[in-house]
Write a protein that holds these residues in place. Structure first.
Motif, PDB file in Angstrom:
ATOM      1  N   PHE A 125       0.825  -1.214   0.000  1.00  0.00           N
ATOM      2  CA  PHE A 125       0.000   0.000   0.000  1.00  0.00           C
ATOM      3  C   PHE A 125       0.858   1.262   0.000  1.00  0.00           C
ATOM      4  O   PHE A 125       0.400   2.325  -0.427  1.00  0.00           O
ATOM      5  N   PHE A 126       2.100   1.166   0.467  1.00  0.00           N
ATOM      6  CA  PHE A 126       2.975   2.327   0.548  1.00  0.00           C
ATOM      7  C   PHE A 126       3.828   2.512  -0.705  1.00  0.00           C
ATOM      8  O   PHE A 126       4.643   3.422  -0.761  1.00  0.00           O
ATOM      9  N   VAL A 127       3.651   1.645  -1.694  1.00  0.00           N
ATOM     10  CA  VAL A 127       4.359   1.796  -2.964  1.00  0.00           C
ATOM     11  C   VAL A 127       3.641   2.849  -3.806  1.00  0.00           C
ATOM     12  O   VAL A 127       2.422   2.819  -3.947  1.00  0.00           O
ATOM     13  N   MET A 128       4.388   3.776  -4.372  1.00  0.00           N
ATOM     14  CA  MET A 128       3.784   4.820  -5.191  1.00  0.00           C
ATOM     15  C   MET A 128       3.125   4.221  -6.419  1.00  0.00           C
ATOM     16  O   MET A 128       3.613   3.231  -6.979  1.00  0.00           O
ATOM     17  N   PRO A 129       1.996   4.787  -6.865  1.00  0.00           N
ATOM     18  CA  PRO A 129       1.278   4.215  -8.019  1.00  0.00           C
ATOM     19  C   PRO A 129       2.147   4.032  -9.258  1.00  0.00           C
ATOM     20  O   PRO A 129       2.038   3.012  -9.948  1.00  0.00           O
ATOM     21  N   THR A 130       3.016   5.007  -9.551  1.00  0.00           N
ATOM     22  CA  THR A 130       3.875   4.889 -10.728  1.00  0.00           C
ATOM     23  C   THR A 130       4.852   3.735 -10.583  1.00  0.00           C
ATOM     24  O   THR A 130       5.077   2.965 -11.534  1.00  0.00           O
ATOM     25  N   VAL A 131       5.441   3.594  -9.407  1.00  0.00           N
ATOM     26  CA  VAL A 131       6.371   2.490  -9.159  1.00  0.00           C
ATOM     27  C   VAL A 131       5.630   1.157  -9.234  1.00  0.00           C
ATOM     28  O   VAL A 131       6.126   0.172  -9.797  1.00  0.00           O
ATOM     29  N   ASN A 132       4.431   1.123  -8.667  1.00  0.00           N
ATOM     30  CA  ASN A 132       3.601  -0.076  -8.736  1.00  0.00           C
ATOM     31  C   ASN A 132       3.351  -0.486 -10.186  1.00  0.00           C
ATOM     32  O   ASN A 132       3.490  -1.658 -10.555  1.00  0.00           O
ATOM     33  N   ALA A 133       2.996   0.485 -11.032  1.00  0.00           N
ATOM     34  CA  ALA A 133       2.727   0.202 -12.439  1.00  0.00           C
ATOM     35  C   ALA A 133       3.977  -0.292 -13.161  1.00  0.00           C
ATOM     36  O   ALA A 133       3.916  -1.233 -13.962  1.00  0.00           O
ATOM     37  N   LEU A 134       5.122   0.320 -12.881  1.00  0.00           N
ATOM     38  CA  LEU A 134       6.374  -0.103 -13.524  1.00  0.00           C
ATOM     39  C   LEU A 134       6.783  -1.502 -13.092  1.00  0.00           C
ATOM     40  O   LEU A 134       7.301  -2.288 -13.902  1.00  0.00           O
ATOM     41  N   LEU A 135       6.555  -1.838 -11.821  1.00  0.00           N
ATOM     42  CA  LEU A 135       6.878  -3.182 -11.345  1.00  0.00           C
ATOM     43  C   LEU A 135       6.054  -4.232 -12.091  1.00  0.00           C
ATOM     44  O   LEU A 135       6.592  -5.241 -12.559  1.00  0.00           O
ATOM     45  N   TRP A 136       4.761  -3.994 -12.200  1.00  0.00           N
ATOM     46  CA  TRP A 136       3.905  -4.956 -12.885  1.00  0.00           C
ATOM     47  C   TRP A 136       4.198  -4.989 -14.384  1.00  0.00           C
ATOM     48  O   TRP A 136       4.172  -6.052 -15.008  1.00  0.00           O
ATOM     49  N   LYS A 137       4.468  -3.842 -14.962  1.00  0.00           N
ATOM     50  CA  LYS A 137       4.709  -3.774 -16.403  1.00  0.00           C
ATOM     51  C   LYS A 137       5.991  -4.505 -16.800  1.00  0.00           C
ATOM     52  O   LYS A 137       6.012  -5.252 -17.802  1.00  0.00           O
ATOM     53  N   ASN A 138       7.063  -4.303 -16.051  1.00  0.00           N
ATOM     54  CA  ASN A 138       8.373  -4.820 -16.448  1.00  0.00           C
ATOM     55  C   ASN A 138       8.746  -6.139 -15.776  1.00  0.00           C
ATOM     56  O   ASN A 138       9.440  -6.965 -16.386  1.00  0.00           O
ATOM     57  N   MET A 139       8.301  -6.351 -14.543  1.00  0.00           N
ATOM     58  CA  MET A 139       8.720  -7.544 -13.815  1.00  0.00           C
ATOM     59  C   MET A 139       7.693  -8.671 -13.859  1.00  0.00           C
ATOM     60  O   MET A 139       8.063  -9.844 -13.830  1.00  0.00           O
ATOM     61  N   MET A 140       6.413  -8.322 -13.923  1.00  0.00           N
ATOM     62  CA  MET A 140       5.376  -9.352 -13.837  1.00  0.00           C
ATOM     63  C   MET A 140       4.718  -9.658 -15.179  1.00  0.00           C
ATOM     64  O   MET A 140       4.578 -10.827 -15.556  1.00  0.00           O
ATOM     65  N   MET A 141       4.332  -8.629 -15.935  1.00  0.00           N
ATOM     66  CA  MET A 141       3.503  -8.832 -17.119  1.00  0.00           C
ATOM     67  C   MET A 141       4.249  -8.734 -18.445  1.00  0.00           C
ATOM     68  O   MET A 141       3.621  -8.817 -19.496  1.00  0.00           O
ATOM     69  N   ASN A 142       5.555  -8.557 -18.403  1.00  0.00           N
ATOM     70  CA  ASN A 142       6.301  -8.511 -19.652  1.00  0.00           C
ATOM     71  C   ASN A 142       6.205  -9.867 -20.358  1.00  0.00           C
ATOM     72  O   ASN A 142       6.480 -10.909 -19.747  1.00  0.00           O
ATOM     73  N   PRO A 143       5.809  -9.896 -21.630  1.00  0.00           N
ATOM     74  CA  PRO A 143       5.582 -11.191 -22.305  1.00  0.00           C
ATOM     75  C   PRO A 143       6.848 -11.975 -22.613  1.00  0.00           C
ATOM     76  O   PRO A 143       6.763 -13.128 -23.049  1.00  0.00           O
ATOM     77  N   ILE A 144       8.030 -11.377 -22.394  1.00  0.00           N
ATOM     78  CA  ILE A 144       9.287 -12.069 -22.718  1.00  0.00           C
ATOM     79  C   ILE A 144       9.994 -12.553 -21.453  1.00  0.00           C
ATOM     80  O   ILE A 144      10.306 -13.741 -21.317  1.00  0.00           O
ATOM     81  N   TYR A 145      10.245 -11.638 -20.525  1.00  0.00           N
ATOM     82  CA  TYR A 145      11.009 -12.008 -19.334  1.00  0.00           C
ATOM     83  C   TYR A 145      10.240 -11.781 -18.035  1.00  0.00           C
ATOM     84  O   TYR A 145      10.819 -11.865 -16.952  1.00  0.00           O
ATOM     85  N   VAL A 157       6.075 -18.411 -15.822  1.00  0.00           N
ATOM     86  CA  VAL A 157       5.136 -19.420 -15.304  1.00  0.00           C
ATOM     87  C   VAL A 157       4.391 -20.085 -16.453  1.00  0.00           C
ATOM     88  O   VAL A 157       4.227 -21.317 -16.486  1.00  0.00           O
ATOM     89  N   TRP A 158       3.953 -19.285 -17.405  1.00  0.00           N
ATOM     90  CA  TRP A 158       3.241 -19.830 -18.568  1.00  0.00           C
ATOM     91  C   TRP A 158       4.137 -20.805 -19.338  1.00  0.00           C
ATOM     92  O   TRP A 158       3.707 -21.874 -19.748  1.00  0.00           O
ATOM     93  N   GLN A 159       5.377 -20.418 -19.552  1.00  0.00           N
ATOM     94  CA  GLN A 159       6.316 -21.270 -20.293  1.00  0.00           C
ATOM     95  C   GLN A 159       6.635 -22.549 -19.521  1.00  0.00           C
ATOM     96  O   GLN A 159       6.842 -23.613 -20.119  1.00  0.00           O
ATOM     97  N   PHE A 160       6.675 -22.458 -18.204  1.00  0.00           N
ATOM     98  CA  PHE A 160       6.950 -23.644 -17.384  1.00  0.00           C
ATOM     99  C   PHE A 160       5.883 -24.709 -17.586  1.00  0.00           C
ATOM    100  O   PHE A 160       6.176 -25.910 -17.592  1.00  0.00           O
ATOM    101  N   PHE A 161       4.634 -24.283 -17.769  1.00  0.00           N
ATOM    102  CA  PHE A 161       3.544 -25.226 -17.993  1.00  0.00           C
ATOM    103  C   PHE A 161       3.304 -25.505 -19.476  1.00  0.00           C
ATOM    104  O   PHE A 161       2.312 -26.128 -19.848  1.00  0.00           O
ATOM    105  N   GLY A 162       4.194 -25.016 -20.335  1.00  0.00           N
ATOM    106  CA  GLY A 162       4.099 -25.302 -21.746  1.00  0.00           C
ATOM    107  C   GLY A 162       3.098 -24.462 -22.505  1.00  0.00           C
ATOM    108  O   GLY A 162       2.716 -24.809 -23.631  1.00  0.00           O
ATOM    109  N   ALA A 163       2.659 -23.357 -21.941  1.00  0.00           N
ATOM    110  CA  ALA A 163       1.689 -22.479 -22.598  1.00  0.00           C
ATOM    111  C   ALA A 163       2.389 -21.256 -23.172  1.00  0.00           C
ATOM    112  O   ALA A 163       3.503 -20.898 -22.752  1.00  0.00           O
ATOM    113  N   ALA A 164       1.754 -20.629 -24.145  1.00  0.00           N
ATOM    114  CA  ALA A 164       2.317 -19.417 -24.746  1.00  0.00           C
ATOM    115  C   ALA A 164       2.112 -18.231 -23.815  1.00  0.00           C
ATOM    116  O   ALA A 164       1.006 -18.038 -23.288  1.00  0.00           O
TER     117      ALA A 164
END
Length: 286
Positions: free
Chosen positions: A108-128, A134-141
């Protein structure tokens, strides 16, 4: 004299707050009824309701209202549901409960912009990203979240940030429950589902009303997550009211139409506030 002195001491603070609120509102009202485009400074004058008509007839307007309501409702449902579940899980004592609570509250104390960058680059990036791995580990695209599911991606980001707030409120509420009543229910043979229905959920009623009220006020103006990740797109897929006003104000340089949109957002917020006040009032009367 006893009444005059306290009022005189409070007058500067009250006057400052009044000016702080009324001056921007008056300026917004003024700009909403004149033609004021920074790209066309020579064209100005009174236009009445023309700015409001232009804003409402914008092709993105209907989509932005729907996206705002979807974002608002989804985040509230997710945070209230998961927040109550997590609060119930960590209510009973266990080793390391204090550390767990700190870790749960910290997002809750993470700034909204930092929160968005974390999800954009660390969690939801389709390459890394983590989700791609997780998707690749289970054999999914891997899924390109910000392109294929832009609004859902924003909902996940905002929910992750507001979930600790709801959890904290619910944990605090559960700490005030009458433990003797719970023990009596257990001795009478009530199972956990019965305790949940007749003890825990009614007790959390006021807390739910408070969480819904506060979140609705702030979620109407979600902007940083959209601007940082999807930019309102693809197309208008993740554009909400706040981002549409931004586009009119800074991308189109049309301060008049943006002011009209801001007033529309104020009206929408006040309509929501009426229902919220009634909701909170009913829960406080119980």
């Amino acid at each position: 004299m006893n009444r005059f002195l306290p009022r005189a001491l409070m007058a500067p603070a009250v006057a400052t707050l009044f000016l702080w609120m009324i001056v921007p509102l008056v300026m917004t009202l003024y700009f909403s009824v004149i033609r004021y485009n920074l790209m066309q400074p020579d064209q100005s004058g009174f236009v009445g309701l023309e700015n409001f008509e232009y804003f409402v007839t914008d092709p993105s307007f209907t989509t932005s209202v729907i996206n705002t309501l979807l974002l608002l409702g989804s985040v509230i449902l997710i945070t209230v549901g998961l927040g109550a579940a997590i609060a119930l899980l960590i209510d009973d004592p266990f080793p390391g409960r204090g550390l767990v609570r700190i870790l749960l509250i910290s997002p809750f104390f993470v700034m909204p912009t930092v929160n968005a960058l974390l999800w954009k680059n660390m969690m939801m990036n389709p390459i890394y990203g983590v989700l791609a791995q997780v998707w690749q580990f289970f054999g999914a695209a891997p899924v390109d979240w910000l392109t294929d599911w832009p609004l859902l991606s924003v909902i996940i980001m905002v929910s992750w940030q507001w979930l600790p707030f709801a959890t904290l409120i619910f944990v605090t509420s559960l700490q005030s429950m009458d433990r003797e009543q719970i023990e009596a229910a257990r001795m009478d043979g009530a199972n956990y589902l019965q305790q949940l229905r007749y003890l825990y959920i009614p007790h959390l009623g006021r807390s739910v009303a408070v969480v819904v009220m506060i979140e609705m006020i702030f979620l109407l103006s979600v902007f940083a997550e959209i601007y940082t990740t999807t930019g309102g797109g693809p197309g208008d897929a993740s554009t909400n009211m706040a981002f549409l006003i931004f586009k009119q104000a800074l991308l189109n340089f049309d301060a008049g139409v943006a002011s009209a949109g801001a007033l529309f957002a104020v009206v929408l917020a006040n309509i929501a506030a009426v229902f919220l006040i009634r909701l909170v009032g009913k829960n406080l009367d119980k």
